[in-house]
Each structure stands twice: as C-alpha cells, then as structure tokens.
Design an enzyme around this catalytic site. Sequence first.
Site, short mmCIF file in Angstrom:
data_model
loop_
_atom_site.label_atom_id
_atom_site.label_comp_id
_atom_site.label_asym_id
_atom_site.label_seq_id
_atom_site.Cartn_x
_atom_site.Cartn_y
_atom_site.Cartn_z
N LYS A 174 0.84 -1.19 0.00
CA LYS A 174 0.00 0.00 0.00
C LYS A 174 0.88 1.25 0.00
CE LYS A 174 -3.78 1.97 2.83
NZ LYS A 174 -4.56 1.74 4.07
N SER A 200 -9.34 1.54 3.37
CA SER A 200 -8.58 2.29 2.38
C SER A 200 -7.50 1.48 1.68
CB SER A 200 -7.93 3.50 3.06
OG SER A 200 -6.96 3.07 4.02
N THR A 235 -6.32 1.46 10.39
CA THR A 235 -6.58 2.25 11.58
C THR A 235 -7.93 1.85 12.14
OG1 THR A 235 -5.29 4.07 10.64
CG2 THR A 235 -6.70 4.58 12.54
N SER A 236 -8.92 1.77 11.26
CA SER A 236 -10.24 1.27 11.64
C SER A 236 -10.93 0.72 10.39
CB SER A 236 -11.09 2.38 12.27
OG SER A 236 -12.34 1.88 12.68
N GLY A 237 -10.71 -0.55 10.13
CA GLY A 237 -11.40 -1.24 9.04
C GLY A 237 -10.68 -1.29 7.71
N SER A 238 -9.51 -0.68 7.59
CA SER A 238 -8.92 -0.50 6.26
C SER A 238 -8.24 -1.74 5.68
CB SER A 238 -7.92 0.66 6.28
OG SER A 238 -8.60 1.87 6.42
#
Length: 541
Positions: free
Chosen positions: A112, A193, A214-217
């Site tokens: 990424k 993301s 970080t939260s769900g990526s």
Amino acid sequence: MSLDWRYWFFATLFMLHHLMLADAASYGAKECRIPWLAEATAEQLQDGLKNGCFKSVDLVKAYMDRISKIDAQFGTILELNPDALGIAKQLDSERAQGKTRGPLHGLPVLLKDMIGTKDKMQTAAGSWALVGAKVPADATVAAKLRENGLVILGKTSMSEWANFRSVNSSNGWNARRGYTFGAYYPDQDPNGSSSGSAVATDLGLITFALGTETSGSILLPSERNNIVGIKPTVGLTSRYMVIPLSERQDTIGPLARTVKDAAMLLQAIAGPDDKDNYTLASPFAEKLPDYFAACKLSGLRGKRIGIPRNVIEYLGPAGAPIVSAFEAAVTVISAAGATVVDNANFTAYSDFYGSLKPATVVAADFSTNIKGYLGNLERNPNHLQNLEDIRSFTQHSALEGYPSRDTGVWDQTIALGMDNTSPSFWSWYQEVLYFGEEGGLLGALARGKLDAVILPTLVGFDIPAIVGTPGITVPLGAYPNGTPVEYNTRGDLIQRAPGIPFGISFLGPKWSEEELIGMAYAFEQQTLVRNKLKRSLKVDS
C-alpha cells in the site's frame, strides 16, 4: 525366416517404456510451469521455484504482464518497481547457489502507498503532496520483506490519506490514480482504504499484498473483494516509516486469497522493532508463534466462541442476507467442534455507536504523528511540516480534485485544536477505551471465558480498532439476486448489489493471532466460499 518371439516381446516393452516416458515428460512439461495466477497460492509458486519449473524473474514478468492486461479497468496499481526484475534476478542467483532466505524467497508482493520504501518508488498516501518526498529508510515491514527474499513489485492504490481527508470522497479514490473498482459488480465500491491491495490480490495481480488499518482498512476491503485479511494486534508489526494516522490504532497486515498465504506473509513482517516502541510490548521478543503451522483443520475444536447479537442488530433490514449467511456459518463452526456462546454482547456498543470521541482520538493522534513523520523525511520538496501545510497544498493544487472532494476531515481536526499532548486528550482516550474494553470486546471475552467472538465483518472492525486487538476476515457469501442496488453517499460507486461479497471476522484478545488463524483456516476449509463466488467482470480468458 521368422523372428524370435523374444525379440517382439522385448521390442514391445522397449517401445511401451519410451511411450510412457514421453507421456510423463509431456505431463511434466504441462504441469511444471507457472500456475494460473488468478488463484495460485504461495505454496504452489514456491514449489515451482524449488523444482526449477520457472524462475523468480519469470514470475515477476508474468505478474507484470497480467497487470498490464487487466488493471486498466480496475485501477489497483499506482506504480511498478523499476528494480523488480533486477531484484528477482539476484534472488534467482542466490537460489542457484543453494541459498534461500525463507519460505517466500523469490515471490512478489505489493505494498500500500503508505508503506515507505527507500528506492525509486514514491510513498505518498495517494496524494501529490508527498510525491518527490524521500523516506530516510525502508519501513521496517518492507525491510523484513526484503530480508525474507520477497520482491517488492510495486505500490497499490488506496483511499487518499487512508480516508482521512474528505467527508465527500469515495473509497479507493486518490489524486494520483483516480478510482479503484471491485470486480463483482460494475462500478463496485472496493471499500477502503487498502483498496488497491485488496482488489489486486483478488484478481491475482499479485500473490498477496500488505495493507494498513486504523479502523477497518484491511478488514473491510478484504471482505468486499472476497479475500482474507489479517488485522494484527497493534504492536505485532512495526509502523516505522509508514505514513501514520493514529499511533494507538495503526497496524500493518497481509491481504491474501487464502488463510495460509496470509499467515505466511504475517510471519515475514511480524516482530519487535526498536524504532516502534509499541512493538516492545510484544510477548514474542524471543520467538514468534508459527502462524503457518497454526493452519489446522482442527482449529475450531474445543474453542469457545461468542456472538455479540446486539452488534449484529446494527446491520438493519438491508443486512438480512449477511445475517442469513452468518447463521449458516455458526452451524458450521459448531459442527467443527466449537462451543458457541450466544448473546456475548458488547454492553457499551450503543453508546459507542453514537459517540464522536473515537474519531476525535484519531484526529488528535494524526495532528501529532504526521508532524513527526514529515520531520523525518530525507527530502520534503513541498516543505510540509504539519496538517495545515498538507491542507494548504491540497486546496491549492489543481491535481488534488479540490473542492469537488473537500478537506472536511482536516478542517474539523484543525478546528478541534487538540493533539495527543493536550490536557483533555487522556481523559477522552480513557472513555474511548471503555467502549472496547469492559464495554466491548475484552469484556465479552472475559465474561464468557471465550477464545474469540465472531461477527459479520461489516460490523466487526470498529471495536477491535479502538483497543488494538486482532481480527481476521474470511469470505462468507455475497448479496443474492434481487438485492436492491445501493450507491455510496457520493453517488459514484455501488456498495451493495447482487454478487458483491461479504465476510465473517474472528476477533480475539491481543496477541491471539495464532489461535485466530487456526479458527479462520478451519472455517475456510469447511466452506471454501471464495471459490463459489463469481465476478461480474471478465478478467481471464
């Protein structure tokens, strides 16, 4: 004069022997080649390399060729590594001399565009603001990949700034590349993301990839694109030289088509690092668990697994297909030897769901953490020192799509006027922790004496994020025919429609990756959902 019968006998045997050898050679030639990349596993590729069926250079070329033929319609790759073939050649040379650096030697991987590499590629979070900047060193996870003999093939597209810029943008969109699309419905929202890493892995443009969460990526794009994603405990993998959001929540993890492949990649990147003090809390300073060996069909046997029903309720009526598939999964998990504990609820979930404080903690961390990252750059051509500078660049660059895509998240963060050194920060953070600890996952695990909880991934990512605990998503199913088509809030991508995948997450306490991998593998092998879902877009001849 007639020939001796023995002549005919031995002549026939001789001919049969050579025919059999020819058939075997023909079969071997057919099998001893690069397998179908769309579903090739790391083990299959490594076997081919070991047996001399192909070289790492051949494999890199094959992936590059596949990317050139397919990726134009999906937008998963930001750039390819111009040194990839040279690196592969060096690794082939080492193999020829009898040296391999590990079980993934010679395999390619994508990163990424948050993960720093000190080479000819950019590390820019999808933004033009950091194009031309240079990190002083490889990110620790990138360095570990190289040490383990992997070829960093390129950087993947992503939601710009990890979805921490706009309130009106799209998952998978960034200024450097534009849109990324999933393959299961036209104009499919890939979720974010780590969008490019997820879609590229699903399409077989790479063996596996790294993302950040970080939260769900990691979990959300993995489920939306029918693959496996592992979100490690915060501190199991180093964040050094990875563009930060929140030091309390950021983690780096693998995306793969199988649990085994994800486990192998996690093995390569995990471990303590003096450059990231969160990793020094790891209990595995001396030796990591063997994550690959954890992939056993017995992984669910004897486990106590809870279901937080009050969280599932938040899926609402549109989530009925997910709930139906989830209930079928519960039956599979129980039949595999697990004890299922119902109503292992997150007692503070309703308070969490309506609170702005978790987002405030991330915003305060970002205000502080991004300054440190920018200050460590070896080259910083746009002279960015803080969030205000990044916002100013974005608002004044014609390449950044502003104001069509706003800077609303940054505007709110700057207006908040708080960073993680502010006097009020710590008390806010303690309140947020309660949502995940006693009032959330950790409380549920303790009360039920559970090894893990399971949730549909769509509602299973947020609580583990705030307490830094691990999760693994595995394919669960897809929306059925007749599902109403639903667009994202911007109206440019489709996030719910027939055929779009969803997943199930196994969630546990900190440092429980080994156990979660075992459970996820056992479930994966019992169901093999990935093989049953069909893309709407043609990607192979």
